[in-house]
Design an enzyme around this catalytic site. Sequence first.
Site, PDB file in Angstrom:
ATOM      1  N   ARG A  36       0.825  -1.211   0.000  1.00 30.41           N
ATOM      2  CA  ARG A  36       0.000   0.000   0.000  1.00 30.41           C
ATOM      3  C   ARG A  36       0.864   1.267   0.000  1.00 30.41           C
ATOM      4  NH1 ARG A  36      -5.066  -1.532   3.961  1.00 30.41           N
ATOM      5  NH2 ARG A  36      -6.405  -2.215   2.260  1.00 30.41           N
ATOM      6  N   GLY A 350      -7.727  -7.921   0.706  1.00 30.43           N
ATOM      7  CA  GLY A 350      -6.431  -8.226   1.319  1.00 30.43           C
ATOM      8  C   GLY A 350      -5.997  -9.674   1.136  1.00 30.43           C
TER       9      GLY A 350
END
Length: 395
Positions: A36, A350
Amino acid sequence: MNLPKIESENFKGKRVFLRVDFNVPVENGKTTDTTRIEKTLPTIELLLQKGARVIIGSHLGRPKGKPDPEFTMRPVFESFSKLTKAKVLFSENVIGPKAVALSKELKDGEILLLENLRYHKEEEENEKGFCKKLAELADVYINDAFGAAHRAHASTEGVAHLLPAFAGLLMRKEIEMLSGLLARPERPFVAIVGGSKVSSKFAILKNLSDKVDHLLIGGGMSYTFLKSRAVPIGNSLFEKEFESQAFQLIDRAGVNGIDLQIPVDHVIADKFDANAKTKNVDKMGILDGWMAMDIGSKTIDNYIKVIKDAKTILWNGPMGVFEMDKFAKGTIEIAKAVSKSKAKTIVGGGDSIAAVNKAGVADKITHISTGGGASLEFLEGKTLPGVACLVKKED
Ligand code: AMP
């Protein structure tokens, strides 16, 4: 969607508050996956090239509205400092005179990373006074936190009304990829949806079932579908309140000519444990006292056949309990097949991202979406508050 861009703006000498999603996994005081952070680097580099003074804010985990060392941004600061060439400073304070002073001392091309925004309960409450204090840190607001755009929090929504507001590069890319996917997918369009619960993904299943050509279902959610068709599921995950809706979804897909597939064979275990006894079973279903932990090899083959011919693939959610090696095969094989496909491939959530990383194929995916909940809500057709506030500003 017309979002205000940063490319043509001049940020020289300006203090820019950049909301990012640096909510990365941390173990023993160290980050374990910096995907991220890396995905936000293009926005940060561009701002630095333009001479901005960048104040970065993010949440990390759920510290429940008060300072908690378990959720400090310090480990993120350590990793981020290594990923950028720019000088990065750390502010212990999110708001207040000390944070404002640090923001004013920044020079062009320098970065100030703030402590966890969720150390203040006012952040999640989108409280006006807190929004004003955040706005005092900067002259301009940029949101690049697509992963948090489904939340109307102070730093993702409120502050956008107080400063000139823009969308970062990652925010725009995520939205372009996901809206392009739904608006004009090349066909066959295949959605693969897995994960633990039907309840958390039923809305997206329903929305996708009107748009895709094939809907492949895996993971714990499959067993509510199987049970609705009277297949014995033993102790597998089951959500009674979704049984009739699951039944109807299969029917509706049939009527609409959509190929909805659920697993036809399973890897089952005698308990939820990495060292459990396992068996492979097929149409007779799951034995009493056992639970399904992964899709079986016939299901893998069936799904791979569909994936091979696809032109567009959307994948969200693992096919089994892939965290345990014995039950990872379904997810890993699907990850490999998706990566080999010539289709445009979008992977979100995720666990699916972890699976493509585990299979070593992340670089072969067209777009890995950083937003789990945000991408699901977007694909369900919901308006994301963190995006809507940017669009409105430009009107
Ligand atoms: P989600 O957050 O809904 O995408 O769910 C991801 C989780 O679903 C992962 O932690 C998987 O271990 C879990 N999961 C996948 N398949 C199964 C299954 N058959 N039984 C129990 N949990 C599962």
